[in-house]
Design a protein around this motif. Structure first.
Motif, short mmCIF file in Angstrom:
data_model
loop_
_atom_site.label_atom_id
_atom_site.label_comp_id
_atom_site.label_asym_id
_atom_site.label_seq_id
_atom_site.Cartn_x
_atom_site.Cartn_y
_atom_site.Cartn_z
N GLU A 54 0.83 -1.36 -0.14
CA GLU A 54 0.17 0.24 0.39
C GLU A 54 0.98 0.95 -0.27
O GLU A 54 0.84 2.26 0.78
N PHE A 55 2.17 1.33 -1.09
CA PHE A 55 2.93 2.85 -0.94
C PHE A 55 1.76 3.15 -2.19
O PHE A 55 1.96 2.59 -3.81
N ASP A 56 2.37 4.58 -2.92
CA ASP A 56 2.05 5.49 -3.90
C ASP A 56 3.57 5.39 -4.28
O ASP A 56 3.55 6.36 -5.04
N CYS A 57 4.71 5.11 -3.80
CA CYS A 57 5.99 5.65 -4.54
C CYS A 57 6.11 5.32 -6.11
O CYS A 57 5.74 4.22 -6.34
N ARG A 58 6.15 5.96 -6.70
CA ARG A 58 6.37 5.16 -8.23
C ARG A 58 8.29 5.03 -8.07
O ARG A 58 9.02 5.65 -8.02
N LEU A 59 8.70 4.65 -9.21
CA LEU A 59 9.82 3.41 -9.34
C LEU A 59 10.47 2.99 -10.60
O LEU A 59 9.39 2.87 -11.67
#
Length: 309
Positions: A54-59
């Motif tokens: 449940e994270f919204d960090c883009r990689l």
């Protein structure tokens, strides 16, 4: 932070990216690795865990250093790992050329970033990057003592049976066999650790801490440690990203503290949104001073080797 770049998509770099993403310490993580497609694969694999954690960090990942553009922080993990029987200093010659190239890429593509050095030998390479960039010490620092202190805390928890959450430790000096664990400053929920551990057992823990990385390397055989180093990096990033003003042992350029200059060593530092805000000077007794100076000599020997490489 908006963007953190990680140089090196090996095990330390990959695990660091996973933890930073899970804890949402920035909006974007860029992985840079010279190996074609490797960093792209790592970034895609981690991003596909987003629904679970449940994270919204883009990689993103690339073998083009331009991927680092716009970074607030660059975490440098690239380099040759040591093999069983090798010291961290043994990989200096192989890693200097890599670090020099990485530094030039950072100067070209992320000139406003801070740099957190993880590659070994970390004290010497932190010094090298600082000299090559000419940046203030607030922007160039290394990870070592946070990891070493966590290892010491784990060993104390193992010895005493107390919760690791209540154990506070500090380690000074170079990140190697000459590091200086500081039992006088180690506590269990504020109580000196010497109240719970006999002197000979504490000496054994100190020695085990000095060889903590080598112990894992010998057990794994085909890999050095990466879980604990990545967690240590994440703790430092958290302190900076959230402006926590945490006191943590870091590799810092010394400007007269502890009687030393023109060297990078592990010392207690305050980390905040500016990066390495200040160095904290501890009073050392005669034995601690002797051990610290021994560690200084070992790091200076590696720094002198830089001129020959």
């Amino acid at each position: 932070m908006q963007k953190i770049s990680i140089v090196g998509a090996g095990r330390v770099g990959e695990t660091t990216a996973q933890i930073l993403a899970e804890e949402e310490l920035c909006r974007e993580i860029a992985l840079y690795d010279v190996r074609e497609d490797v960093s792209e694969g790592v970034a895609l694999d981690i991003f596909q865990t987003a629904p679970f954690f449940e994270f919204d960090c883009r990689l993103t990942g690339s073998n083009d250093p331009a991927v680092m553009a716009g970074s607030d922080l660059v975490v440098v993990t690239a380099g040759f790992p040591r093999k069983p029987g090798m010291s961290r200093s043994d990989v200096l010659a192989a890693n200097v050329a890599i670090i020099d190239e990485v530094t030039d890429h950072i100067l070209a593509h992320a000139p406003h970033a801070s740099i957190l050095v993880v590659s070994n030998p970390v004290d010497t390479l932190t010094y090298r990057i600082a000299q090559r960039t000419g940046w203030a010490r607030s922007r160039v620092f290394g990870q070592a003592g946070v990891l070493d202190a966590s290892r010491m805390a784990a060993f104390i928890a193992e010895e005493t049976g107390f919760s690791a959450l209540d154990i506070t430790t500090i380690v000074l000096g170079g990140h190697g066999d000459t590091m200086v664990p500081m039992p006088r400053y180690c506590t269990i929920n504020g109580v000196p650790v010497s109240n719970f551990i006999a002197p000979e057992r504490l000496d054994a823990i100190i020695e085990r801490t000095r060889k903590g990385g080598a112990e894992i390397l010998a057990l794994r055989k085909n890999s050095s440690a990466y879980d604990a180093p990545a967690a240590a990096v994440a703790a430092m990033v958290d302190a900076i990203s959230n402006d926590r003003k945490r006191l943590m042992p870091c590799v810092a350029l010394l400007e007269g503290e502890y009687g030393e200059r023109d060297i990078a060593m592990g010392v207690p530092c305050v980390l905040d949104e500016s990066g390495l805000a200040r160095v904290v000077e501890l009073e050392l007794d005669d034995r601690e001073r002797q051990d610290f100076e021994h560690s200084v000599a070992a790091v200076r020997a590696d720094i002198q080797r830089l001129a020959e490489l």
